[in-house]
Write an enzyme that holds these catalytic residues in place. Structure first.
Site, PDB file in Angstrom:
ATOM      1  N   LYS A  60     -16.527  -1.078  -2.594  1.00  0.00           N
ATOM      2  CA  LYS A  60     -16.805   0.332  -2.844  1.00  0.00           C
ATOM      3  C   LYS A  60     -15.901   0.891  -3.936  1.00  0.00           C
ATOM      4  O   LYS A  60     -16.332   1.697  -4.764  1.00  0.00           O
ATOM      5  CB  LYS A  60     -16.571   1.120  -1.555  1.00  0.00           C
ATOM      6  CG  LYS A  60     -17.758   1.974  -1.212  1.00  0.00           C
ATOM      7  CD  LYS A  60     -17.524   2.786   0.026  1.00  0.00           C
ATOM      8  CE  LYS A  60     -18.708   3.717   0.177  1.00  0.00           C
ATOM      9  NZ  LYS A  60     -18.694   4.457   1.414  1.00  0.00           N
ATOM     10  N   LYS A 102     -15.521  -8.942  -7.147  1.00  0.00           N
ATOM     11  CA  LYS A 102     -15.835  -8.902  -5.726  1.00  0.00           C
ATOM     12  C   LYS A 102     -16.546  -7.581  -5.389  1.00  0.00           C
ATOM     13  O   LYS A 102     -16.152  -6.531  -5.883  1.00  0.00           O
ATOM     14  CB  LYS A 102     -14.508  -9.006  -4.967  1.00  0.00           C
ATOM     15  CG  LYS A 102     -14.620  -9.016  -3.486  1.00  0.00           C
ATOM     16  CD  LYS A 102     -13.232  -9.082  -2.862  1.00  0.00           C
ATOM     17  CE  LYS A 102     -13.418  -8.596  -1.443  1.00  0.00           C
ATOM     18  NZ  LYS A 102     -12.493  -8.856  -0.476  1.00  0.00           N
ATOM     19  N   LYS A 142       0.812  -1.214   0.000  1.00  0.00           N
ATOM     20  CA  LYS A 142       0.000   0.000   0.000  1.00  0.00           C
ATOM     21  C   LYS A 142       0.839   1.255   0.000  1.00  0.00           C
ATOM     22  O   LYS A 142       0.428   2.271  -0.563  1.00  0.00           O
ATOM     23  CB  LYS A 142      -0.942   0.019   1.207  1.00  0.00           C
ATOM     24  CG  LYS A 142      -2.077  -0.954   1.068  1.00  0.00           C
ATOM     25  CD  LYS A 142      -3.253  -0.481   1.891  1.00  0.00           C
ATOM     26  CE  LYS A 142      -4.422  -1.421   1.741  1.00  0.00           C
ATOM     27  NZ  LYS A 142      -5.397  -1.253   2.811  1.00  0.00           N
TER      28      LYS A 142
END
Ligand code: TRP
Length: 327
Positions: free
Chosen positions: A195, A192, A114
Site C-alpha cells: 500500500k 513488492k 520504526k
C-alpha cells in the site's frame, strides 16, 4: 484429542491487495479446516502508529473483514473478531508489562528501526510486541502463521511465556511460528506489492480498474516494442502470470523471448486471468457490502467465542498470580 489452536492477527489496513491475499489470507483459509482458528483484527496495534487518524478505523475494519470473508474465511469455522472487543487483551498486556524488562522491548529490531524512521516514541509503541504476545498467549495458541518479518515478535512471545511460567507456574504454552511458503507478489511498478508504494491490485477493484492498472505495469525495460526479445524472468507481469494464469505460462515466456508476444496483448491476458480468479471473491464481496449487518454479526459472534477462550486463560492467569479476591 483436541485440535491445535492457531491465532493470526492483522492490522486493519482497509481493503486488501493480492500481496495480502497470497502472503496470508489464502493460507488462513486453508488452516481453518484443520485447526481451531482465531483471526484477530488488531485495532489497538494500529493505534500505536495511527493514533491521530482514528476516524477511518471503523471503515478499515469493515473493509478488511469483508475481504476476509469474501476470500473464504468462514465465521463458523474461525472466530474472526476485533481485538478491542475482547478486553482481556488489555488486561493480559498490562500484567505482562509488570514482569517484562524494558530492554527486552528495546531490543526488538522493529522498535529501533520504526521509532527512528517514523518518529514514534510512545509508551504504547514500545509495548507493541508485548501486546502481540498478549494476543497470542491469551488463546494459549500452538501456532501463529506469520511472515519472516514477525519472527522476532514470536521469539519475544516465547520468552514472555517462559518468564510468566517460571514466576507463577506452567500456564502459558510456548507458541510456534508457522512460516508459509508463498509467492512473492510484485506490484505494478515491479517492487513488492505494498500500500505504501501505491502499486497494489486490490481484491475490491473492478475488473476494469484491474485491467487499467495492469495496462500501465512496468515490464522488462529492454523490451520496447512488439518484436523485441523480452526477459520474462525480469518482468513483474510474467511473475503474476505464474501465479494467476493456469495454462500456457511456458508458451507465454517463449513467445515473449522470441518477440512474438507483445506486452499489450500479454497484459490483457494477465488482466483476464486475475479477473477470472477474483470473480467469485468479488461477487461475495458485493453481497457482503450490501448486507453490512451480516459482517458485523460475524465479528460480534467471533468476539463472543474469542472471549470464552480468553476468559478461561485469564482465570488461569489470575489464579496462578494469586489475584483472585472474590472470596
Ligand atoms: N505485528 C503483526 C503484523 O504487523 C500483527 C499482529 C498483531 C499479529 N498481533 C498479532 C500477528 C498476533 C500474529 C499474531 O503483521
Amino acid at each position: 484429542m483436541s485440535r491445535k489452536i492457531v491465532l493470526s492477527g492483522m492490522q486493519p489496513t482497509g481493503r486488501l491487495h493480492l500481496g495480502n491475499y497470497e502472503g496470508a489470507l489464502r493460507n488462513w483459509v486453508s488452516l481453518q479446516d484443520e485447526f481451531d482458528m482465531y483471526c484477530c483484527i488488531v485495532d489497538w496495534h494500529a493505534l500505536t502508529s495511527d493514533f491521530d487518524d482514528t476516524a477511518a478505523m471503523k471503515d478499515r475494519i469493515f473493509d478488511m473483514a469483508v475481504d476476509y470473508l469474501a476470500s473464504g474465511l468462514d465465521g463458523n469455522k474461525c472466530a474472526v473478531f476485533i481485538q478491542s472487543q475482547v478486553k482481556e487483551h488489555a488486561e493480559l498486556h498490562l500484567l505482562f508489562s509488570m514482569i517484562i524488562p524494558i530492554p527486552w522491548l528495546e531490543r526488538v529490531p522493529s522498535y529501533k528501526e520504526k521509532s527512528e524512521s517514523l518518529g514514534l516514541d510512545s509508551y504504547g509503541f514500545l509495548g507493541y510486541p508485548l501486546l502481540q504476545a498478549a494476543d497470542i498467549l491469551l488463546y494459549r495458541a500452538d501456532l501463529v502463521p506469520v511472515g519472516k518479518d514477525q519472527l522476532p515478535h514470536i521469539e519475544l512471545t516465547r520468552e514472555v511465556a517462559r518468564r510468566f511460567n517460571s514466576l507463577y507456574g506452567e500456564v502459558l504454552p510456548e507458541p510456534q511460528a508457522k512460516l508459509t511458503k508463498f509467492a512473492e507478489v510484485p506490484g505494478t511498478d515491479g517492487r513488492k506489492m505494498s500500500k505504501s508504494y501505491d502499486n497494489v491490485l486490490s481484491l475490491a477493484d473492478t475488473p476494469e480498474e484491474t485491467a487499467k492498472k495492469i495496462s500501465t505495469m512496468f515490464t522488462d525495460p529492454e523490451k520496447l516494442r512488439m518484436g523485441d526479445p523480452g526477459h520474462p524472468e525480469k518482468c513483474p507481469v510474467y511473475a503474476l502470470h505464474r501465479i494467476y494464469t493456469h495454462e500456457g505460462t511456458d508458451k507465454i515466456a517463449d513467445d515473449c523471448r522470441t518477440g512474438k508476444l507483445g506486452c499489450v496483448a500479454d497484459k490483457k491476458h494477465l488482466a483476464q486471468s486475475i479477473n477470472e480468479a477474483l470473480a467469485p471473491v468479488r461477487q461475495k464481496r458485493a453481497e457482503l457490502v450490501s448486507h453490512p449487518d451480516v459482517v458485523w454479526d460475524v465479528l460480534r459472534d467471533g468476539a463472543k467465542r474469542a472471549s470464552a477462550r480468553a476468559g478461561e486463560t485469564m482465570e488461569l492467569v489470575r489464579s496462578a498470580m494469586r489475584l483472585k479476591y472474590d472470596s
